[in-house]
Design a protein around this motif. Structure first.
Motif, PDB file in Angstrom:
ATOM      1  N   VAL A 111      34.187 -39.348  11.143  1.00 13.57           N
ATOM      2  CA  VAL A 111      35.275 -39.705  12.050  1.00 13.57           C
ATOM      3  C   VAL A 111      34.768 -39.560  13.480  1.00 13.57           C
ATOM      4  CG1 VAL A 111      37.114 -39.064  10.440  1.00 13.57           C
ATOM      5  CG2 VAL A 111      36.206 -37.352  11.999  1.00 13.57           C
ATOM      6  N   GLY A 112      35.511 -40.076  14.416  1.00  9.85           N
ATOM      7  CA  GLY A 112      35.098 -40.047  15.814  1.00  9.85           C
ATOM      8  C   GLY A 112      34.723 -38.667  16.311  1.00  9.85           C
ATOM      9  N   ASP A 113      35.475 -37.656  15.903  1.00 11.53           N
ATOM     10  CA  ASP A 113      35.195 -36.286  16.346  1.00 11.53           C
ATOM     11  C   ASP A 113      33.827 -35.794  15.885  1.00 11.53           C
ATOM     12  OD1 ASP A 113      37.613 -36.166  17.647  1.00 11.53           O
ATOM     13  OD2 ASP A 113      38.616 -34.999  16.088  1.00 11.53           O
ATOM     14  N   ASP A 114      33.320 -36.355  14.797  1.00  6.53           N
ATOM     15  CA  ASP A 114      31.994 -35.955  14.309  1.00  6.53           C
ATOM     16  C   ASP A 114      30.900 -36.288  15.323  1.00  6.53           C
ATOM     17  OD1 ASP A 114      32.861 -34.951  11.828  1.00  6.53           O
ATOM     18  OD2 ASP A 114      32.781 -36.936  10.918  1.00  6.53           O
ATOM     19  N   PHE A 115      31.144 -37.288  16.162  1.00  2.00           N
ATOM     20  CA  PHE A 115      30.126 -37.748  17.097  1.00  2.00           C
ATOM     21  C   PHE A 115      30.210 -37.089  18.473  1.00  2.00           C
ATOM     22  CE2 PHE A 115      30.176 -41.155  13.988  1.00  2.00           C
ATOM     23  CZ  PHE A 115      28.828 -41.393  13.808  1.00  2.00           C
ATOM     24  N   VAL A 116      31.182 -36.198  18.677  1.00  2.00           N
ATOM     25  CA  VAL A 116      31.379 -35.585  19.987  1.00  2.00           C
ATOM     26  C   VAL A 116      30.113 -34.909  20.505  1.00  2.00           C
ATOM     27  CG1 VAL A 116      32.640 -33.777  21.228  1.00  2.00           C
ATOM     28  CG2 VAL A 116      33.869 -35.329  19.711  1.00  2.00           C
ATOM     29  N   ASN A 117      29.444 -34.151  19.677  1.00  2.00           N
ATOM     30  CA  ASN A 117      28.260 -33.416  20.109  1.00  2.00           C
ATOM     31  C   ASN A 117      26.950 -34.059  19.663  1.00  2.00           C
ATOM     32  OD1 ASN A 117      29.716 -31.301  21.412  1.00  2.00           O
ATOM     33  ND2 ASN A 117      30.220 -30.508  19.389  1.00  2.00           N
ATOM     34  N   ILE A 118      27.002 -35.315  19.252  1.00  2.00           N
ATOM     35  CA  ILE A 118      25.798 -36.004  18.789  1.00  2.00           C
ATOM     36  C   ILE A 118      25.160 -36.722  19.975  1.00  2.00           C
ATOM     37  CG2 ILE A 118      24.865 -37.750  17.223  1.00  2.00           C
ATOM     38  CD1 ILE A 118      26.044 -35.235  15.847  1.00  2.00           C
ATOM     39  N   VAL A 119      23.987 -36.244  20.358  1.00  2.00           N
ATOM     40  CA  VAL A 119      23.252 -36.865  21.461  1.00  2.00           C
ATOM     41  C   VAL A 119      21.937 -37.443  20.949  1.00  2.00           C
ATOM     42  CG1 VAL A 119      22.136 -36.469  23.691  1.00  2.00           C
ATOM     43  CG2 VAL A 119      24.286 -35.301  23.141  1.00  2.00           C
ATOM     44  N   THR A 120      21.210 -36.641  20.189  1.00  2.00           N
ATOM     45  CA  THR A 120      19.887 -37.067  19.727  1.00  2.00           C
ATOM     46  C   THR A 120      19.932 -37.492  18.264  1.00  2.00           C
ATOM     47  OG1 THR A 120      19.222 -34.873  18.962  1.00  2.00           O
ATOM     48  CG2 THR A 120      18.798 -35.407  21.292  1.00  2.00           C
ATOM     49  N   LEU A 121      18.864 -38.101  17.854  1.00  2.00           N
ATOM     50  CA  LEU A 121      18.724 -38.479  16.456  1.00  2.00           C
ATOM     51  C   LEU A 121      18.718 -37.229  15.578  1.00  2.00           C
ATOM     52  CD1 LEU A 121      18.448 -40.933  14.665  1.00  2.00           C
ATOM     53  CD2 LEU A 121      16.001 -40.896  15.060  1.00  2.00           C
ATOM     54  N   GLN A 122      18.107 -36.147  16.069  1.00  2.00           N
ATOM     55  CA  GLN A 122      18.110 -34.891  15.308  1.00  2.00           C
ATOM     56  C   GLN A 122      19.525 -34.375  15.106  1.00  2.00           C
ATOM     57  OE1 GLN A 122      15.302 -33.209  13.891  1.00  2.00           O
ATOM     58  NE2 GLN A 122      17.047 -32.334  12.806  1.00  2.00           N
ATOM     59  N   ASP A 123      20.371 -34.497  16.132  1.00  2.00           N
ATOM     60  CA  ASP A 123      21.774 -34.098  16.000  1.00  2.00           C
ATOM     61  C   ASP A 123      22.433 -34.881  14.870  1.00  2.00           C
ATOM     62  OD1 ASP A 123      21.512 -32.416  18.241  1.00  2.00           O
ATOM     63  OD2 ASP A 123      22.333 -33.942  19.615  1.00  2.00           O
ATOM     64  N   PHE A 124      22.095 -36.172  14.796  1.00  2.30           N
ATOM     65  CA  PHE A 124      22.677 -37.025  13.762  1.00  2.30           C
ATOM     66  C   PHE A 124      22.177 -36.625  12.374  1.00  2.30           C
ATOM     67  CE2 PHE A 124      23.002 -41.110  11.418  1.00  2.30           C
ATOM     68  CZ  PHE A 124      24.375 -41.169  11.398  1.00  2.30           C
ATOM     69  N   TYR A 125      20.876 -36.368  12.252  1.00  3.36           N
ATOM     70  CA  TYR A 125      20.329 -35.891  10.975  1.00  3.36           C
ATOM     71  C   TYR A 125      21.059 -34.615  10.538  1.00  3.36           C
ATOM     72  CZ  TYR A 125      16.062 -38.716  11.984  1.00  3.36           C
ATOM     73  OH  TYR A 125      15.160 -39.709  12.265  1.00  3.36           O
ATOM     74  N   ASP A 126      21.228 -33.696  11.493  1.00  2.00           N
ATOM     75  CA  ASP A 126      21.874 -32.414  11.184  1.00  2.00           C
ATOM     76  C   ASP A 126      23.330 -32.604  10.766  1.00  2.00           C
ATOM     77  OD1 ASP A 126      19.486 -31.159  11.843  1.00  2.00           O
ATOM     78  OD2 ASP A 126      20.164 -30.554  13.851  1.00  2.00           O
ATOM     79  N   LEU A 127      24.021 -33.541  11.415  1.00  2.00           N
ATOM     80  CA  LEU A 127      25.408 -33.831  11.052  1.00  2.00           C
ATOM     81  C   LEU A 127      25.498 -34.288   9.599  1.00  2.00           C
ATOM     82  CD1 LEU A 127      28.430 -34.504  11.643  1.00  2.00           C
ATOM     83  CD2 LEU A 127      27.624 -36.753  12.407  1.00  2.00           C
TER      84      LEU A 127
END
Length: 80
Positions: A58-74
């Motif tokens: 959901v949109g809130d999942d992306f609030v703290n996603i800046v880098t590709l690593q953040d996305f992998y971790d999510l």
């Protein structure tokens, strides 16, 4: 699913579906700028994640996603 498998699957669909240059796929890359994803791409990204991993984002999942690593971790957190 191991972290390595998660990274490989994400990288594969970024390359195939979003035509991202494989050289741009480094953990510290800015997801929006370096990888070149715009707001419409994020909608497609959510669909790709759901089909590849079976998790909903959901949109809130992306609030703290800046880098590709953040996305992998999510994705790793969502799968746990």
């Amino acid at each position: 699913m191991t972290k390595q498998v998660i990274v490989e699957k994400i990288d594969a669909f970024l390359i195939d579906e979003f035509e991202v240059d494989p050289e741009e796929l480094v953990p510290g890359a800015n997801l929006k700028e370096s990888v070149g994803l715009d707001s419409l791409d994020f909608v497609d990204l959510v669909v790709a994640v759901e089909s590849n991993f079976g998790v909903k984002l959901v949109g809130d999942d992306f609030v703290n996603i800046v880098t590709l690593q953040d996305f992998y971790d999510l994705i790793e957190r969502k799968l746990d």
